[in-house]
Motif scaffolding. Structure first.
Motif, PDB file in Angstrom:
ATOM      1  N   ARG A  15     -10.681  34.498  28.499  1.00  0.00           N
ATOM      2  CA  ARG A  15     -11.158  34.703  27.084  1.00  0.00           C
ATOM      3  C   ARG A  15      -9.825  35.815  26.662  1.00  0.00           C
ATOM      4  O   ARG A  15      -9.507  35.621  25.339  1.00  0.00           O
ATOM      5  N   ALA A  16      -9.640  36.549  27.153  1.00  0.00           N
ATOM      6  CA  ALA A  16      -8.567  37.515  26.712  1.00  0.00           C
ATOM      7  C   ALA A  16      -7.199  36.908  26.405  1.00  0.00           C
ATOM      8  O   ALA A  16      -6.340  37.353  25.448  1.00  0.00           O
ATOM      9  N   ALA A  17      -6.660  35.931  27.342  1.00  0.00           N
ATOM     10  CA  ALA A  17      -5.715  35.020  26.969  1.00  0.00           C
ATOM     11  C   ALA A  17      -5.807  33.993  25.850  1.00  0.00           C
ATOM     12  O   ALA A  17      -5.075  33.307  25.664  1.00  0.00           O
ATOM     13  N   GLY A  18      -7.119  34.191  25.018  1.00  0.00           N
ATOM     14  CA  GLY A  18      -7.179  33.184  24.040  1.00  0.00           C
ATOM     15  C   GLY A  18      -7.967  31.882  24.261  1.00  0.00           C
ATOM     16  O   GLY A  18      -8.132  31.326  23.293  1.00  0.00           O
ATOM     17  N   GLU A  19      -8.422  31.930  25.515  1.00  0.00           N
ATOM     18  CA  GLU A  19      -9.227  30.375  25.743  1.00  0.00           C
ATOM     19  C   GLU A  19     -10.938  30.864  25.257  1.00  0.00           C
ATOM     20  O   GLU A  19     -11.234  31.678  25.528  1.00  0.00           O
ATOM     21  N   ARG A  20     -11.325  29.896  24.821  1.00  0.00           N
ATOM     22  CA  ARG A  20     -12.770  29.979  24.264  1.00  0.00           C
ATOM     23  C   ARG A  20     -13.468  29.182  25.746  1.00  0.00           C
ATOM     24  O   ARG A  20     -13.371  28.232  26.060  1.00  0.00           O
ATOM     25  N   CYS A  21     -14.327  29.990  26.235  1.00  0.00           N
ATOM     26  CA  CYS A  21     -15.061  29.728  27.384  1.00  0.00           C
ATOM     27  C   CYS A  21     -16.364  30.512  27.734  1.00  0.00           C
ATOM     28  O   CYS A  21     -16.514  31.407  26.899  1.00  0.00           O
ATOM     29  N   GLY A  22     -17.181  29.919  28.173  1.00  0.00           N
ATOM     30  CA  GLY A  22     -18.539  30.419  28.292  1.00  0.00           C
ATOM     31  C   GLY A  22     -19.170  29.466  29.354  1.00  0.00           C
ATOM     32  O   GLY A  22     -18.847  28.496  29.890  1.00  0.00           O
ATOM     33  N   ILE A  23     -20.254  30.149  29.758  1.00  0.00           N
ATOM     34  CA  ILE A  23     -21.008  29.283  30.781  1.00  0.00           C
ATOM     35  C   ILE A  23     -22.798  29.551  30.723  1.00  0.00           C
ATOM     36  O   ILE A  23     -23.125  30.721  30.422  1.00  0.00           O
ATOM     37  N   LYS A  42     -23.172  17.626  37.159  1.00  0.00           N
ATOM     38  CA  LYS A  42     -22.226  16.429  37.954  1.00  0.00           C
ATOM     39  C   LYS A  42     -21.749  15.447  36.854  1.00  0.00           C
ATOM     40  O   LYS A  42     -20.764  15.093  36.928  1.00  0.00           O
ATOM     41  N   ALA A  43     -22.610  15.238  35.838  1.00  0.00           N
ATOM     42  CA  ALA A  43     -22.350  14.227  34.804  1.00  0.00           C
ATOM     43  C   ALA A  43     -21.071  14.747  34.014  1.00  0.00           C
ATOM     44  O   ALA A  43     -20.167  13.849  33.612  1.00  0.00           O
ATOM     45  N   ARG A  44     -20.964  16.291  33.731  1.00  0.00           N
ATOM     46  CA  ARG A  44     -19.825  16.686  32.769  1.00  0.00           C
ATOM     47  C   ARG A  44     -18.785  17.184  33.561  1.00  0.00           C
ATOM     48  O   ARG A  44     -17.959  17.732  32.879  1.00  0.00           O
ATOM     49  N   GLU A  45     -18.866  17.120  35.085  1.00  0.00           N
ATOM     50  CA  GLU A  45     -17.877  17.613  35.914  1.00  0.00           C
ATOM     51  C   GLU A  45     -17.732  19.133  35.661  1.00  0.00           C
ATOM     52  O   GLU A  45     -16.287  19.645  35.373  1.00  0.00           O
ATOM     53  N   THR A  46     -18.853  19.972  35.548  1.00  0.00           N
ATOM     54  CA  THR A  46     -18.526  21.176  35.211  1.00  0.00           C
ATOM     55  C   THR A  46     -19.388  22.147  36.048  1.00  0.00           C
ATOM     56  O   THR A  46     -20.123  21.632  36.912  1.00  0.00           O
ATOM     57  N   ASP A  47     -19.299  23.428  36.399  1.00  0.00           N
ATOM     58  CA  ASP A  47     -19.864  24.379  37.291  1.00  0.00           C
ATOM     59  C   ASP A  47     -21.211  24.709  36.814  1.00  0.00           C
ATOM     60  O   ASP A  47     -21.421  24.628  35.474  1.00  0.00           O
TER      61      ASP A  47
END
Length: 427
Positions: A15-23, A42-47
């Motif tokens: 996030r500090a590097a400018g990427e939009r991310c969350g969980i 599994k369907a979205r291939e996400t953690d």
């Protein structure tokens, strides 16, 4: 689970590097909710981050009867069933501290909390929310912030020693002194104060100092989240929606704290736009629990009405009636939370946003009633007009073929519909 933990640990730097991310943090012990979350990931291939609370799961069993090791096996068994890779799973412990034993003097409550944290760390939980924000016997509602931080550091020391003893991935930590009540507000909400920037900075400072005094600087370097109050909450029949302008100053403090993101509790029932705004403002970890079991209960009750039409049986008790009987027989999980007339309490027992009914699904009588309902419906296709009538939120997905018109698929889809909102907000 180490790969997913590494990705979670990097969330603040990303996030500090400018990427939009969350969980989203899935706070539930219901097997269908966990199955839905893992199928969704599994369907979205996400953690997928799944957290157990101190009251649900602890070394003494909690209200689920599971220890942390039991809970890990429980989740991993479901992951195997649905084919979800454990490399994408993070297990967390939520509100780990003296809360289950706060009626006891602080030394005894903390001794039990230490044994609980040891059990979580030994079982391989790699996200640890340290929460000593509640007062113990004779201390009032909350101890001083410095005491909260000192107790959190004491528990972190236990976790570090446990991982050193058994090996495995070092945990990441979440800290905080302004921690919302687990599961939603207890009373009607006529005001809600947003954490001040000064309080957020002070929380970090006093925890850093408390960790350092115990020689835990390396552990503190793995602290990635701070629990603050962004101005969101829900009660029995009301939701306070996130207003970015009220939290603008708080969100701005993250520019000076690049190690951290904020963790937002009680984000259940927020509109999609509010959840998106929370992530935009640095509340990268969004806790959700009651909304998931609320959606599941909606689907179960809808299916109960459908079963009365498709498979009428005077000998089969309707699910709402069965759950009312179960809750009245054991009122301990709702009687201190629902007030008003008998009629108002009855409505809240079944339909409250705080969803205290979720504590009753594991009861044998509730499981029997649920099993009887699902057996009555079996694997038959449910007609779309009945889905429209009783499960209206899902009729579009059934009509376009993305959800099968079968009872089991509809239950999973009801939870996944909520998870879709969080996936959109955190992507």
């Amino acid at each position: 689970m180490s790969q997913a933990t590494d990705r979670l640990a990097a969330i603040a730097a990303r996030r500090a590097a400018g990427e939009r991310c969350g969980i989203a943090s899935i706070c539930s012990a219901h097997p269908l909710v966990i199955e839905a979350a893992l199928r969704h990931g599994k369907a979205r291939e996400t953690d997928v981050l799944i957290e157990a609370t101190c009251n649900q799961v602890n070394h003494e069993g909690g209200y689920t009867g599971m220890t942390p090791a039991d809970f890990r096996r429980f989740v991993e068994t479901i992951a195997g069933k649905v084919g979800f890779s454990l490399d994408r799973l993070v297990l967390g412990g939520d509100h780990l501290g003296p809360n289950p034993w706060k009626h006891l003097p602080a030394p005894e409550a903390m001794a039990r909390a230490s044994r609980m944290v040891d059990a979580y760390a030994e079982a391989g939980f790699t996200k640890v929310h340290l929460d000593a924000s509640m007062g113990c016997a004779g201390e009032g509602a909350a101890p001083p912030d410095a005491t909260i931080a000192a107790r959190a550091a004491e528990l972190a020391e236990v976790a570090e020693a446990a991982v050193e003893r058994v090996g495995g991935t070092k945990p990441v930590y979440v800290i905080g002194t302004e921690v919302p009540v687990p599961g939603g507000a207890l009373e009607a909400m006529d005001h809600l104060a947003v954490t001040t920037p000064e309080a957020a900075r002070e929380t970090v400072r006093i925890h850093r100092d408390a960790f350092s005094r115990r020689g835990l600087d390396r552990a503190f370097s793995r602290t990635l989240g701070v629990v603050v109050q962004p101005g969101v909450e829900f009660g029995n029949a009301e939701v306070i929606t996130y207003q970015p302008d009220r939290a603008q100053a708080l969100a701005g403090t993250l520019r000076d704290l690049p190690q951290f993101v904020f963790e937002a509790h009680s984000t259940d029932y927020q509109p999609a736009s509010a959840l998106t705004a929370l992530v935009d403002d640095g509340f990268a970890i969004l806790k959700v629990g009651p909304w998931l079991t609320f959606a599941l209960r909606e689907a179960l009750y809808g299916l109960s009405h459908i079963a009365d039409i498709l498979a009428p049986d005077p000998a089969r008790e309707g699910l709402p009636a069965a759950m009312e009987r179960v809750m009245l027989a054991a009122p301990g999980n709702w009687k201190n939370y629902y007030h008003g007339s008998e009629a108002e309490q009855r409505i809240e027992r079944h339909f409250s946003y705080s969803d205290r009914i979720r504590y009753y699904w594991p009861a044998p009588a509730a499981q029997h009633a649920t099993d009887a309902l699902l057996q009555a419906l079996g694997d038959r296709d449910i007609p779309l007009p009945l889905i429209s009538q009783y499960l209206g939120r899902l009729d579009g997905a059934v009509a376009n073929g993305s959800v099968a018109p079968k009872a089991g698929a509809l239950l999973i889809a009801s939870v996944a519909k909520v998870l879709d909102i969080y996936a959109s907000a955190t992507s």
